[in-house]
Write a protein that holds these residues in place. Structure first.
Motif, PDB file in Angstrom:
ATOM      1  N   ILE A 136       0.886  -1.163  -0.036  1.00 27.65           N
ATOM      2  CA  ILE A 136      -0.051  -0.085  -0.074  1.00 27.65           C
ATOM      3  C   ILE A 136       0.977   1.204  -0.199  1.00 27.65           C
ATOM      4  O   ILE A 136       1.533   1.518   1.103  1.00 27.65           O
ATOM      5  CB  ILE A 136      -1.063  -0.010   1.417  1.00 27.65           C
ATOM      6  N   VAL A 181      -2.356   0.840  -4.496  1.00 25.30           N
ATOM      7  CA  VAL A 181      -2.208  -0.499  -4.191  1.00 25.30           C
ATOM      8  C   VAL A 181      -1.585  -1.545  -5.124  1.00 25.30           C
ATOM      9  O   VAL A 181      -2.124  -1.489  -5.911  1.00 25.30           O
ATOM     10  CB  VAL A 181      -3.670  -1.301  -3.513  1.00 25.30           C
ATOM     11  N   GLN A 213      -4.442   5.070   3.368  1.00 23.72           N
ATOM     12  CA  GLN A 213      -3.638   4.002   3.277  1.00 23.72           C
ATOM     13  C   GLN A 213      -4.254   2.989   4.270  1.00 23.72           C
ATOM     14  O   GLN A 213      -4.293   1.932   3.963  1.00 23.72           O
ATOM     15  CB  GLN A 213      -2.184   4.475   3.526  1.00 23.72           C
TER      16      GLN A 213
END
Length: 382
Positions: free
Chosen positions: A156, A169, A212
């Motif tokens: 990530i 991602v 995130q």
């Protein structure tokens, strides 16, 4: 006595703590159990790592690994919210762990008080389910990417600069893009200003780091649509989001070993005609020059006012890079540099090179000071 298959691994306290998660049909008891059993590694406990770690701990992630070798400084506190004034001077990993355990005493926190390198990355990251790239430099980003490719771990990614941030991602599925699909080759280092050089809006890493964390929770609980194959770009000045599609390229997927990433990133140089005529000297040569011919020398510092006030070279004049790039200070420099030899420095030599390229286009020639004020201080020149 065997545990009933229907019995949750969450105790009554945890069920109460995570009630708002459990109330969500998409997460529920099963999803919260997945979070408890999961492990996440975070590389970097700065602007991005701070909100990410706080929210992962609050969400009930069972095990968190933190990789960082830096200490907390007062200039961090404008954006690195996991640290406090009392944390100044502490290792960032220790400061982060203290905060995490105040939020969630049940969380296992592993500390790696070291720089992530090609020699330790695979050993450190292999124990974790999800890897979060909260680093702030290109060598580390490529290293994290390649390690995740080799270990088959989702990565990530987050990055910030000034008022803009990015999230994606990588390596989530077999055909997912990775960081090299976003940036096949690193940009020239002399054109990349650091956070201290370019500045950053304090709230920005909070927004990106939180996104995130959301992606990590979604991946672990297998809900929603992660940013797989998508790059999310946020602009705080415009308060806008835009999304770009990323595609996997076979030539960027053949990663089977780690390399020297500092060398890999430093090999890329800016090559154009303007560079050919820009000369440079070392800080030792500059010292000799200043002792012998200071009246014939114009020394310009292109950093910002705060950096100049903290530490500079005696006799230098502050003319920030931004005023050179905008053209605001060109006339002043032409007058100052008349009948003098112009030398330009910054923190490390990158901004000064950019300044000299702009000046060259305006007919002003100068010489770059290699390594900037950092090299000057390292040589302990008085």
């Amino acid at each position: 006595m065997e545990r009933s298959q229907n019995k949750s691994s969450l105790n009554s306290e945890e069920i109460t703590r995570y009630a708002r998660h459990i109330s969500l049909p998409e997460i529920g008891i099963k999803g919260q159990e997945k979070l408890k059993k999961s492990s996440v590694a975070c590389i970097g406990t700065g602007g991005l790592g701070s909100p990410l770690l706080i929210y992962l701990a609050a969400a009930g992630i069972g095990r968190i690994g933190i990789v960082d070798f830096d200490v907390v400084e007062d200039s961090n506190l404008q954006r690195q919210i996991i640290h406090t004034t009392n944390s100044i001077g502490l290792l960032k990993t220790d400061s982060a762990k203290q905060h995490i355990l105040k939020i969630n005493p049940s969380c296992r926190v592993d500390l790696f008080n070291q720089k992530l390198t090609s020699s330790n990355a695979l050993e450190i990251l292999k124990a974790y389910d999800v890897i979060c790239d909260c680093s702030d430099n290109f060598p580390t980003r490529y290293l994290i990417n390649d390690a995740c490719m080799i270990l088959n771990k989702p990565n990530i990614y987050g990055s910030i600069a000034r008022f803009e941030g990015q999230v994606s991602v990588f390596n989530l599925k077999e055909n997912s893009p990775n960081y090299r699909d976003l940036l096949p080759t690193p940009p020239p280092q002399e054109l990349i200003p650091s956070c201290s050089e370019a500045g950053v809006m304090g709230i920005l890493p909070g927004i990106i780091g939180t996104i995130q964390a959301a992606e990590a929770i979604k991946i672990i609980t297998n809900i929603g649509f992660p940013l797989n194959g998508r790059l999310l770009i946020f602009n705080a000045l415009n308060m806008s989001f835009k999304e770009l599609t990323l595609k996997s390229r076979p030539e960027n997927s053949n990663i089977n070993k780690l390399i020297d990433y500092n060398s890999f990133c430093s090999e890329v140089k800016v090559k154009n005609e303007v560079d050919l005529d820009i000369k440079s000297i070392s800080v030792k040569e500059l010292k000799v020059l200043l002792n012998q011919a200071s009246k014939e020398t114009l020394l310009i510092d292109v950093r910002n006012q705060i950096e100049h006030n903290e530490c500079s070279i005696s006799g230098s004049k502050l003319i920030p890079l931004s005023t050179i790039e905008s053209g605001e200070s060109i006339h002043e420099i032409k007058i100052l540099a008349a009948h003098k030899n112009l030398y330009v420095f910054c923190k490390s030599g990158k901004r000064s090179l950019r300044a000299l390229k702009h000046l060259k286009k305006r007919g002003i020639k100068g010489i770059n000071i290699e390594g900037g004020i950092e090299a000057w201080n390292q040589e302990n020149i008085k």
